[in-house]
Design a protein around this motif. Structure first.
Motif, short mmCIF file in Angstrom:
data_model
loop_
_atom_site.label_atom_id
_atom_site.label_comp_id
_atom_site.label_asym_id
_atom_site.label_seq_id
_atom_site.Cartn_x
_atom_site.Cartn_y
_atom_site.Cartn_z
N HIS A 31 0.97 -1.31 -0.01
CA HIS A 31 -0.01 -0.02 0.10
C HIS A 31 0.84 1.32 -0.06
CE1 HIS A 31 -3.64 -2.00 0.51
NE2 HIS A 31 -3.33 -2.76 1.47
N ASN A 32 2.14 1.23 0.10
CA ASN A 32 2.90 2.33 0.08
C ASN A 32 4.41 2.15 -0.84
OD1 ASN A 32 4.95 1.21 2.13
ND2 ASN A 32 2.92 1.62 3.58
N CYS A 33 5.04 3.11 -0.62
CA CYS A 33 6.39 3.05 -1.19
C CYS A 33 7.54 2.15 -0.71
CB CYS A 33 7.23 4.36 -1.52
SG CYS A 33 6.20 5.30 -2.88
N SER A 34 7.47 2.24 0.58
CA SER A 34 8.41 1.40 1.36
C SER A 34 8.12 0.02 1.37
CB SER A 34 8.51 1.86 2.90
OG SER A 34 7.02 1.97 3.48
N ASP A 35 6.86 -0.32 1.55
CA ASP A 35 6.70 -1.71 1.38
C ASP A 35 6.78 -2.49 -0.01
OD1 ASP A 35 5.78 -1.69 4.07
OD2 ASP A 35 3.62 -1.67 3.90
N ALA A 36 6.24 -1.61 -1.00
CA ALA A 36 6.77 -1.96 -2.41
C ALA A 36 8.22 -2.31 -2.67
CB ALA A 36 6.23 -1.01 -3.20
N LEU A 37 8.96 -1.42 -2.00
CA LEU A 37 10.73 -1.63 -2.45
C LEU A 37 11.13 -2.82 -1.44
CD1 LEU A 37 11.51 2.17 -2.33
CD2 LEU A 37 11.71 0.59 -4.44
N GLU A 38 10.48 -3.23 -0.28
CA GLU A 38 11.23 -4.06 0.26
C GLU A 38 10.65 -5.34 -0.12
OE1 GLU A 38 10.31 -5.92 4.76
OE2 GLU A 38 9.69 -4.01 4.27
N GLU A 39 9.30 -5.46 -0.95
CA GLU A 39 8.81 -6.70 -1.59
C GLU A 39 9.66 -6.98 -2.79
OE1 GLU A 39 6.73 -9.26 -1.24
OE2 GLU A 39 6.15 -8.34 0.61
N VAL A 40 10.00 -5.78 -3.65
CA VAL A 40 10.93 -6.02 -4.60
C VAL A 40 12.30 -6.60 -4.45
CG1 VAL A 40 11.66 -4.92 -6.73
CG2 VAL A 40 9.37 -4.50 -6.30
N SER A 41 12.73 -5.95 -3.42
CA SER A 41 14.35 -6.30 -3.06
C SER A 41 14.15 -7.83 -2.41
CB SER A 41 14.70 -5.16 -1.92
OG SER A 41 13.91 -5.50 -0.88
N SER A 42 13.12 -8.26 -1.90
CA SER A 42 13.16 -9.70 -1.27
C SER A 42 12.48 -10.80 -2.07
CB SER A 42 12.60 -9.57 -0.10
OG SER A 42 11.36 -9.12 0.14
N ASN A 43 11.90 -10.55 -3.31
CA ASN A 43 11.19 -11.22 -3.91
C ASN A 43 11.15 -11.24 -5.44
OD1 ASN A 43 9.52 -12.87 -1.82
ND2 ASN A 43 8.72 -10.87 -1.29
N ASP A 44 10.99 -12.19 -6.29
CA ASP A 44 11.20 -12.30 -7.48
C ASP A 44 9.94 -12.21 -8.35
OD1 ASP A 44 12.36 -12.00 -9.99
OD2 ASP A 44 13.21 -14.16 -10.06
N TYR A 45 9.30 -10.99 -8.73
CA TYR A 45 7.97 -10.89 -9.32
C TYR A 45 8.24 -10.63 -10.90
CZ TYR A 45 5.93 -9.75 -4.51
OH TYR A 45 5.54 -9.86 -3.48
N ASP A 46 7.24 -11.11 -11.42
CA ASP A 46 7.15 -11.08 -12.98
C ASP A 46 6.47 -9.89 -13.32
OD1 ASP A 46 7.87 -13.99 -13.78
OD2 ASP A 46 6.13 -14.31 -12.36
#
Length: 224
Positions: A31-46
């Motif tokens: 729901h926000n920038c910080s959570d999004a960046l954390e997700e992208v850094s730790s997971n491999d999304y398509d």
């Protein structure tokens, strides 16, 4: 495929989440920038569906960061900001598509599939490998026109390995792409191996599958 939905409107985020999950994607919401960046850094999304107006920053800042490290991840900007300058800026920063709110969920799904298809380098809705035909939107597999009854997870594994043919895909990558956050509580489970073993049995009934390789202590690779 594994999709990150970055949207601060919780009602819209859940609506998109439910729709995409129902058509076969694995989704996570930030729901926000910080959570999004954390997700992208730790997971491999398509792919990422990216809202621009977030409570702790601008979606364009996420896009800039993502494009430095995730060159193959599709990004579709979803925003109420439909001005031409914003659209041009988003595309220049590396967005693959731009959809102005309000939008139809069916159009979003079609655009998402088209972008992922283009990034992975195939032009039709089908993939073929060693005589097997995968119909991506219908979740069907056949060999010489003979249907093969795969479960949804078996199809997802087969599809992901074919899309990444000639590359070693780790068990961790498969888990993240097929099951999402289940990795957090099942990191030591052998459920990936069980599904792969069942998939192999079904494929091997039709032809030898020595091209479906197990890379010891790492993962799997489909060789063309």
């Amino acid at each position: 495929m594994n999709i990150l939905i970055v949207e601060d409107n919780k009602e819209l985020a859940v609506e998109v989440y439910d729709f995409l999950c129902n058509v076969g994607y694995v989704c996570k919401i930030a729901h926000n920038c910080s959570d999004a960046l954390e997700e992208v850094s730790s997971n491999d999304y398509d792919a990422m569906l990216l809202d621009l107006g977030l409570p702790d920053g601008d979606g364009f800042d996420i896009l800039k960061t993502v494009r430095k490290t995730k060159s193959k991840m599709a990004v579709i900007v979803l925003t109420a900001r439909g001005e031409l300058d914003d659209r041009i800026n988003g595309l220049h920063l590396g967005a693959d598509d731009y959809l102005t709110k309000p939008f139809a969920l069916t159009e979003l799904s079609a655009r998402l599939f088209a972008v992922i298809r283009r990034i992975h380098g195939f032009t039709l809705n089908n993939l073929s490998i060693h005589g097997f035909l995968l119909q991506l939107q219908d979740y069907k597999v056949s060999y010489d026109d003979v249907p093969i009854n795969l479960t949804k997870k078996e199809f997802d594994i087969f599809q992901y390995l074919v899309l990444n043919k000639n590359r070693v895909i780790t068990r961790l990558q498969l888990t993240e792409h097929i099951w999402g956050d289940i990795l957090e509580v099942n990191s030591d489970s052998n459920f990936i191996d069980v599904h792969v073993r069942n998939l192999r049995k079904k494929l091997d009934k039709h032809t030898a599958i020595d091209w479906f390789e197990t890379v010891r202590n790492v993962g799997y690779r489909i060789n063309e």
